[in-house]
Enzyme design. Structure first.
Site, PDB file in Angstrom:
ATOM      1  N   GLY C 142       0.822  -1.200   0.000  1.00 26.77           N
ATOM      2  CA  GLY C 142       0.000   0.000   0.000  1.00 26.77           C
ATOM      3  C   GLY C 142       0.858   1.252   0.000  1.00 26.77           C
ATOM      4  CB  CYS C 143       0.183   4.664  -1.190  1.00 28.44           C
ATOM      5  SG  CYS C 143      -1.462   4.913  -0.496  1.00 28.44           S
ATOM      6  CE1 TYR C 144      -1.534   8.278   3.747  1.00 27.40           C
ATOM      7  CE2 TYR C 144      -3.306   6.725   3.415  1.00 27.40           C
ATOM      8  CZ  TYR C 144      -2.858   8.027   3.482  1.00 27.40           C
ATOM      9  OH  TYR C 144      -3.737   9.065   3.303  1.00 27.40           O
ATOM     10  CB  THR C 146       5.360   2.294   0.138  1.00 27.45           C
ATOM     11  OG1 THR C 146       4.685   1.184  -0.450  1.00 27.45           O
ATOM     12  CG2 THR C 146       6.676   2.537  -0.571  1.00 27.45           C
ATOM     13  CB  SER C 147       5.516   6.689   2.949  1.00 30.01           C
ATOM     14  OG  SER C 147       4.414   6.615   3.840  1.00 30.01           O
TER      15      SER C 147
END
Lengths: 346, 346, 346, 346
Positions: C142-144, C146-147
């Site tokens: 997921g995007c969050y 990953t960060s």
């Protein structure tokens, strides 16, 4: 091939760097900038994540030099580069206007190098491809003129329009550059739209000059065109959308005229990689980050007017991308080399 | 005085609520909305922080009813309110066009209440103040027409222009309403500009109708005006900036014409609270949240064209504020009552 | 190599198309989409200016299939592709969580294909490169997550932090997808910031699972970590900036700790193409359109807290770019193939 | 009552003008500004459409003087105004910190008027109403501290939390003022999010000072609080949203705790006009242009953490509006006089 950028620190300069650092056939070996001299390029511009280039005060020896300096200063540096036997692509206005009196009237200074005007080629590849091939000095077009000229060229060539042309352009804020001003201060320009340059914008004579070249190249029966140009500042970073208005020469507009004009436009740009005639009104977002120009001609039958919508990314097709396109032509490379990036949507 | 809003849940409706909840001379007692019926107004709209109003399905008895429904539905509800002896201000298009054939051509339906058209008054207070005073039914103008008509009225009255008028308008996204669509989806519309309605926008006949009334009210020597209207969608919430172009009647433009026209405009709007003629190009931000219209006429001597820039907040002077201005006139209140809020800058 | 995209019409799907259409080693041969079936891809997405691909209902035979469907539906289509002997990269959440009870608790449905969970590899290349090489099924992060994970991995591996971790993330609106909702309606989200998911966001268990894997892989003395995750919606299109907070294990913080931690981070990511440790707070704009993750760890000596700022483009490193990075690893290609595009600045 | 604004040309100053020009009980009679002296206020700020005020170099005699100068310069002018027997509201930081050593450490200069610190009252009306009533000199709070302190005051008073407090704030760009900088240049800050002040922001000691006053005013059992403050720059003009994190004192969190804390917050702010406790996460747009602060406390049971979201308009409740609120209290006017404007939505 070794290439260099004079004044890499403005938006046109750094956009050149973004494109040239990924160009497969040339090597960006030198970038200049006054106040930034001595710094790593990627420290000033962290998006250029993997370059080790250092900004210098003077340009190194290169085969092709791009100048992204403001007018007047640019001519001076272009001459130096020409003397050093580079081929030169100037993104400033210095070699665009063929008449030095017009230059002086709009830019307020004597032309710094009038003896080089005859050899300068206006770098709108779609209209000047053959002359660019052998040019030593290319005057890369302004952002507004690029959108207006590509939008109107087929209509002028085919003498579809006559009389006065109105170009109502909407531009993102990056067109105003990286230099600080209240006009580009976030809180002043966000949630805001304004017209500017109402007493005359420097791109007006450039648009008029090139449109009249096109008008003269038609059968010539229509005579010269007058251009009224009103730019507007829009709260977005990139993009120009020009809405161009001109009276149809043939009145009243036949029902079939719409389709015929669309087809004439398609034929005019057949084979072009970077100009596409669309079937629906184009949006600046469709071309963000790409070298594409989208053109949409439409007839208003109520007023017998041709309306042409034209969209570009002002920093790519309107500046850096177009300059690299010229370079590719000058070097005999496939025209799209290093310029195939698709628009960044959404 | 008891006032009510039919369909409070769209942007025009909720903007009416924002203004009327702070109006010192009337009390907002009833707000309707279909899907929201039964909910507290401030739960749906948390910025209306201290009202206890509940959204209902039907309008309560009121002295003045505002309708913010879409066209056709609006007429139906306006009739009900008229029957209940309210005075009615309709923000939809239903009572703006005087010709039912034009209405049908543009809105695709038979007019729902043609018998009420004769008594409806076009609610542009600056031009119709006397008729509004006694009106039972006011057709509040569209947002684009408001900007265009106020920008061009002095020029038409004084027969300064002739022939075709081009209105190139730039609008914030709130003008497209609160109903969901891909065109108003944030990621699609931010960092983007586009023209729309190129095959014809419903505000075109409204602009043409009102400008021709003004043209006819002049000495009449110029004949009817043609209007070409192209709206554009701009990545901001509020604001319309219209750039209007028309050929000057007097050609060539004398040097003094610029100042004379500016003065004619000032005289035309002398005494008006909400229309100001400016000395510099106006910006939509200057009027955000306020009922002000800024107008800036300028002559382009190269093309003998009058360019008029006109700015409003589409939700205030272009919708809710203007409607309240009409109400004030109808009720004999000072025209600016409840409308003195200054623009929210920056 | 033939590759395909299941559900090309969302933002992750069309971003995959943008990247794969320019990938020099694979050919995008099939794109699916329910409602869009039969349409030309470039008619729906005009920025994909030169593709002739037609959207179809079913995926053609491919070597690598990407699924950009929502969870649950995605698993179903992934299984079909696996059966058709494609290697599969799933951008949905279906194969990310290893515990089916956790999946059910957060996604509200029974896991549609639990028998495939053991072979699924979490596609964060920097941490799972070897397993991805031979994977048949990759669960792209997921995007969050990953960060957050890239920001905290070095700290957890080196046991620099302990106890509770707070991840306060700021995301652009494209993360909410192309499906219409009031939350992504321009006029609602522009000039606005809000927190959401305060009662629990589906990326919380994903972050917790992966951080605990990393914590367990350390010497293990610190025990499991607790994660409090609060996402925020920011009025921009692309970009996630996560601000991560965790107590330092070593208290009080020695003055040299700042430099030591920066160096540990650099060493951890030495050799990585797509993760860069910065010397100044990174900005989402630095990575717009690129597959880069910028990480900036800093010590707050007043509170003995490690603060890590981490930036990605949610649609590239947070979705499509990362998925292509996994594909490159699976196919034995240089990891950056087709992913070298620099950030689009400004 | 005659009131004046020292340094009207910054965003806080001009916002004061916007509010005071419509305040029914005072008259704005004098506005100063160095470079703008001699100009009409409405020429510099066209949204102030109907004032005839001229900007002057020196303040005229007034009953209440607002200073919107930067720190240090502000104290000097405040002293002059005090000597002229005005009551003074200082929007700078000069009289906020009670400890001159802390002032020097953060602002880098010796305090310009330490002898006036004892009489200065911190102008957060909700917490200092009685002292403000009789104050001669009010130190109006900073924008970030206003959001953080109002969000955390009930929790500290009731000793609901203990240990370290993290304040992760998101601010619109107007908070950075009207002075030009690359950080506030449109093309740099739009479509971008960044953290800043990571080595320490000047509002940190202000937040810590006031929260510790509140902590000390509780039963005192919990001891002093540590504050970690990280501000972020968001691409919007107005608004601050602070997300505050603190460990619950009572562990583990009982299921009823959520509702109990919500009720404690409601009780704490019962009777307040400008602070509202919400039932859903608040958004900065809900308060744009208004003096309202929205507060939303929520318990994260997984980590026994209290999360409080707090929203204000940084230029109104965070600056000009709050200062006028203090003035109303000082003058014995109803506290909301001139401040009843609802949020400008959308």
């Amino acid at each position: 091939m070794r290439v260099g950028i004079i004044n890499v620190t403005g938006y046109a300069g750094v956009e050149l760097a973004r494109i040239l650092l990924r160009h497969p056939e040339v090597e960006l070996v030198s970038v200049t900038g006054r106040s930034a001299a001595g710094k790593k390029l990627r420290e000033i511009f962290p998006h250029l994540v993997d370059t080790e280039l250092i900004v210098t005060a003077e340009l190194d020896r290169v085969d092709v030099a791009f100048s992204a300096l403001p007018h007047k200063d640019s001519a001076v540096e272009c001459l130096k580069a020409l003397e050093a036997e580079a081929r030169v692509i100037d993104l400033s206005a210095d070699f665009r206007l063929t008449d030095t009196a017009v230059y002086k009237a709009w830019y307020g200074v004597d032309h710094p190098a009038p003896e080089h005007l005859p050899e300068a080629v206006y770098g709108l590849v779609e209209l000047q491809r053959e002359r660019i091939r052998t040019a030593r000095l290319v005057a890369s077009p302004g952002c507004y003129p690029t959108s207006a000229i590509l939008g109107l060229a087929p209509a002028l060539k085919h003498e579809l329009i006559e009389g006065q042309i109105i170009v109502d352009s909407k531009s993102g804020v990056s067109g105003a550059g990286r230099t600080l001003s209240l006009t580009t201060h976030f809180s002043e320009v966000n949630e805001n739209t304004q017209a500017y340059g109402l007493s005359g914008h420097r791109h007006q004579p450039e648009i008029a000059q090139e449109l009249n070249k096109l008008a003269a190249a038609g059968a010539g029966a229509r005579g010269p065109v007058e251009v009224l140009f009103v730019p507007h500042l829009i709260p977005m970073i990139r993009g120009i959308l020009s809405t161009c208005y001109a009276k149809l020469a043939e009145i009243p507009a036949r029902p079939e005229l719409q389709a015929e004009i669309r087809q004439l436009y398609r034929d005019f740009y057949a084979g072009e990689t970077f100009v596409k005639v669309t079937d629906a009104p184009p949006q600046t977002k469709h071309v963000a980050g790409s070298n594409t120009c989208l053109v949409y001609p439409v007839v208003d039958p109520r007023t017998n007017t041709l309306v042409v919508i034209s969209c570009i990314d002002n920093l790519v097709k309107g500046a850096a991308g177009q300059a690299v396109q010229s370079m590719n032509v000058m070097l005999g490379l496939p025209e799209a080399t290093g310029l195939r990036q698709l628009g960044l949507y959404p």
